[in-house]
Design a protein around this motif. Structure first.
Motif, PDB file in Angstrom:
ATOM      1  N   GLU A 157       0.809  -1.214   0.000  1.00 39.79           N
ATOM      2  CA  GLU A 157       0.000   0.000   0.000  1.00 39.79           C
ATOM      3  C   GLU A 157       0.849   1.275   0.000  1.00 39.79           C
ATOM      4  O   GLU A 157       0.330   2.356  -0.257  1.00 39.79           O
ATOM      5  CB  GLU A 157      -0.965   0.005   1.191  1.00 39.79           C
ATOM      6  N   TRP A 158       2.143   1.174   0.290  1.00 40.95           N
ATOM      7  CA  TRP A 158       2.995   2.352   0.156  1.00 40.95           C
ATOM      8  C   TRP A 158       4.185   2.085  -0.774  1.00 40.95           C
ATOM      9  O   TRP A 158       5.164   2.819  -0.775  1.00 40.95           O
ATOM     10  CB  TRP A 158       3.465   2.881   1.512  1.00 40.95           C
ATOM     11  N   ARG A 163       6.503   4.649   5.465  1.00 45.85           N
ATOM     12  CA  ARG A 163       5.121   5.144   5.401  1.00 45.85           C
ATOM     13  C   ARG A 163       5.059   6.664   5.501  1.00 45.85           C
ATOM     14  O   ARG A 163       4.146   7.291   4.966  1.00 45.85           O
ATOM     15  CB  ARG A 163       4.287   4.525   6.526  1.00 45.85           C
ATOM     16  N   THR A 204       3.995   8.883   0.829  1.00 47.87           N
ATOM     17  CA  THR A 204       2.581   9.193   1.061  1.00 47.87           C
ATOM     18  C   THR A 204       1.740   9.092  -0.207  1.00 47.87           C
ATOM     19  O   THR A 204       0.527   8.913  -0.125  1.00 47.87           O
ATOM     20  CB  THR A 204       2.438  10.603   1.659  1.00 47.87           C
ATOM     21  N   LEU A 259       0.325   5.540  -0.694  1.00 47.22           N
ATOM     22  CA  LEU A 259      -0.558   5.288   0.442  1.00 47.22           C
ATOM     23  C   LEU A 259      -1.864   6.058   0.295  1.00 47.22           C
ATOM     24  O   LEU A 259      -2.955   5.522   0.550  1.00 47.22           O
ATOM     25  CB  LEU A 259       0.152   5.673   1.739  1.00 47.22           C
ATOM     26  N   THR A 260      -1.788   7.304  -0.155  1.00 48.13           N
ATOM     27  CA  THR A 260      -2.996   8.101  -0.385  1.00 48.13           C
ATOM     28  C   THR A 260      -3.847   7.486  -1.489  1.00 48.13           C
ATOM     29  O   THR A 260      -5.079   7.442  -1.397  1.00 48.13           O
ATOM     30  CB  THR A 260      -2.618   9.544  -0.761  1.00 48.13           C
ATOM     31  N   HIS A 264      -4.068   4.272  -2.357  1.00 53.00           N
ATOM     32  CA  HIS A 264      -4.738   3.079  -1.838  1.00 53.00           C
ATOM     33  C   HIS A 264      -5.894   3.456  -0.918  1.00 53.00           C
ATOM     34  O   HIS A 264      -6.977   2.858  -0.985  1.00 53.00           O
ATOM     35  CB  HIS A 264      -3.741   2.188  -1.096  1.00 53.00           C
ATOM     36  N   ARG A 265      -5.673   4.438  -0.062  1.00 48.08           N
ATOM     37  CA  ARG A 265      -6.742   4.854   0.861  1.00 48.08           C
ATOM     38  C   ARG A 265      -7.938   5.404   0.096  1.00 48.08           C
ATOM     39  O   ARG A 265      -9.092   5.122   0.434  1.00 48.08           O
ATOM     40  CB  ARG A 265      -6.197   5.897   1.831  1.00 48.08           C
ATOM     41  N   GLU A 266      -7.683   6.206  -0.942  1.00 44.79           N
ATOM     42  CA  GLU A 266      -8.768   6.803  -1.713  1.00 44.79           C
ATOM     43  C   GLU A 266      -9.551   5.739  -2.482  1.00 44.79           C
ATOM     44  O   GLU A 266     -10.787   5.781  -2.550  1.00 44.79           O
ATOM     45  CB  GLU A 266      -8.200   7.846  -2.669  1.00 44.79           C
ATOM     46  N   LEU A 317      -9.826   2.524  -1.669  1.00 44.82           N
ATOM     47  CA  LEU A 317     -10.577   1.716  -0.709  1.00 44.82           C
ATOM     48  C   LEU A 317     -11.788   2.479  -0.186  1.00 44.82           C
ATOM     49  O   LEU A 317     -12.845   1.883   0.075  1.00 44.82           O
ATOM     50  CB  LEU A 317      -9.668   1.293   0.449  1.00 44.82           C
ATOM     51  N   ARG A 318     -11.656   3.799  -0.048  1.00 47.15           N
ATOM     52  CA  ARG A 318     -12.815   4.610   0.341  1.00 47.15           C
ATOM     53  C   ARG A 318     -13.902   4.520  -0.728  1.00 47.15           C
ATOM     54  O   ARG A 318     -15.088   4.369  -0.419  1.00 47.15           O
ATOM     55  CB  ARG A 318     -12.389   6.067   0.540  1.00 47.15           C
ATOM     56  N   ARG A 335     -15.914   1.396  -0.552  1.00 43.06           N
ATOM     57  CA  ARG A 335     -16.897   1.396   0.541  1.00 43.06           C
ATOM     58  C   ARG A 335     -18.094   2.284   0.235  1.00 43.06           C
ATOM     59  O   ARG A 335     -19.239   1.922   0.513  1.00 43.06           O
ATOM     60  CB  ARG A 335     -16.254   1.872   1.847  1.00 43.06           C
TER      61      ARG A 335
END
Length: 236
Positions: A37-38, A100, A104, A107-108, A110-112, A114-115, A118
């Motif tokens: 993820e990073w 990490r 960034t 990582l950003t 992957h987070r976006e 995954l958001r 959802r």
């Protein structure tokens, strides 16, 4: 993969961002190698801790499995490659968690993504039966996600080659739903993800053509907000 190489080690980070968008916006539940993820710098080896007599059998079975890939079979049979599966492999695979803080961008991304999985009602269904696709070139394709009347539809453009110009544009799946247009939601080349900058919808479409930027993935949503004239908005 032989040597424990990660995706971004093999294809570079720009290509890895494109494939990450494809991977995380597909219907199936994604699985990660730790640190992916990073875009971790450490490899991810296959390692086990068996008794010596079992270790040899496990190696034979693994070599037979990865030998289904021609390049790996050649490395094993002709080049004498021997993959480490012992404590050395474990030590090399350990993550540097301080990365990490400085990596960034991935990582950003992957987070976006995954958001989105959802919160987007079309994606959250994870329904592969509501997915259509078309090939645009040897290195580019699209996925069309069908939604309801209120949800609208989604489009994922994936281009792993150089800039692609479709003029005139022959692909009907690029046309937005009736009386709507497209809005770009995410681009793999956004600066916050580590890219060089995204593109606008205007730079994608002309009067009779589409211009898809090279080595980029674009996530688009249908919306009436982007409608600029009467009647349906077509792709080309």
């Amino acid at each position: 993969m032989l040597g424990g190489h990660r995706l971004h080690h093999v294809g570079g980070e720009r290509r890895a961002r494109v494939l990450t968008m494809l991977w995380l916006l597909s219907p199936q539940t994604p699985m990660f190698f730790m640190g992916q993820e990073w875009f971790a710098s450490s490899p991810f080896h296959y390692f086990v801790d068996h008794k010596p007599e079992l270790q040899a059998v496990v190696r034979q079975g693994r070599d037979a499995f990865i030998g289904q890939f021609e390049s790996a079979r050649h490395a094993l049979e002709r080049e004498g490659y021997e993959e480490h599966v012992d404590e050395r492999a474990f030590r090399r695979s350990q993550l540097d968690w301080t990365e990490r803080e400085c990596r960034t961008g991935p990582l950003t991304l992957h987070r976006e993504l995954l958001r989105l999985r959802r919160e987007d009602p079309v994606l959250a269904r994870q329904d592969g039966h509501q997915l259509m696709g078309a090939v645009l070139s040897e290195s580019a394709f699209l996925l069309r996600y069908l939604g309801g009347e209120e949800e609208g539809e989604r489009l994922l453009l994936v281009n792993l080659g150089s800039e692609l110009e479709l003029s005139p544009c022959p692909e009907p799946l690029l046309a937005p739903p009736w009386d709507e247009g497209w809005r770009i939601g995410l681009s793999s080349e956004e600066v916050r993800f580590g890219g060089t900058g995204s593109c606008s919808l205007d730079s994608l479409r002309g009067e009779t053509s589409w211009r898809v930027p090279g080595m980029t993935a674009l996530w688009m949503t249908s919306t009436r907000e982007s409608r600029t004239g009467p009647g349906p908005r077509m792709a080309g």
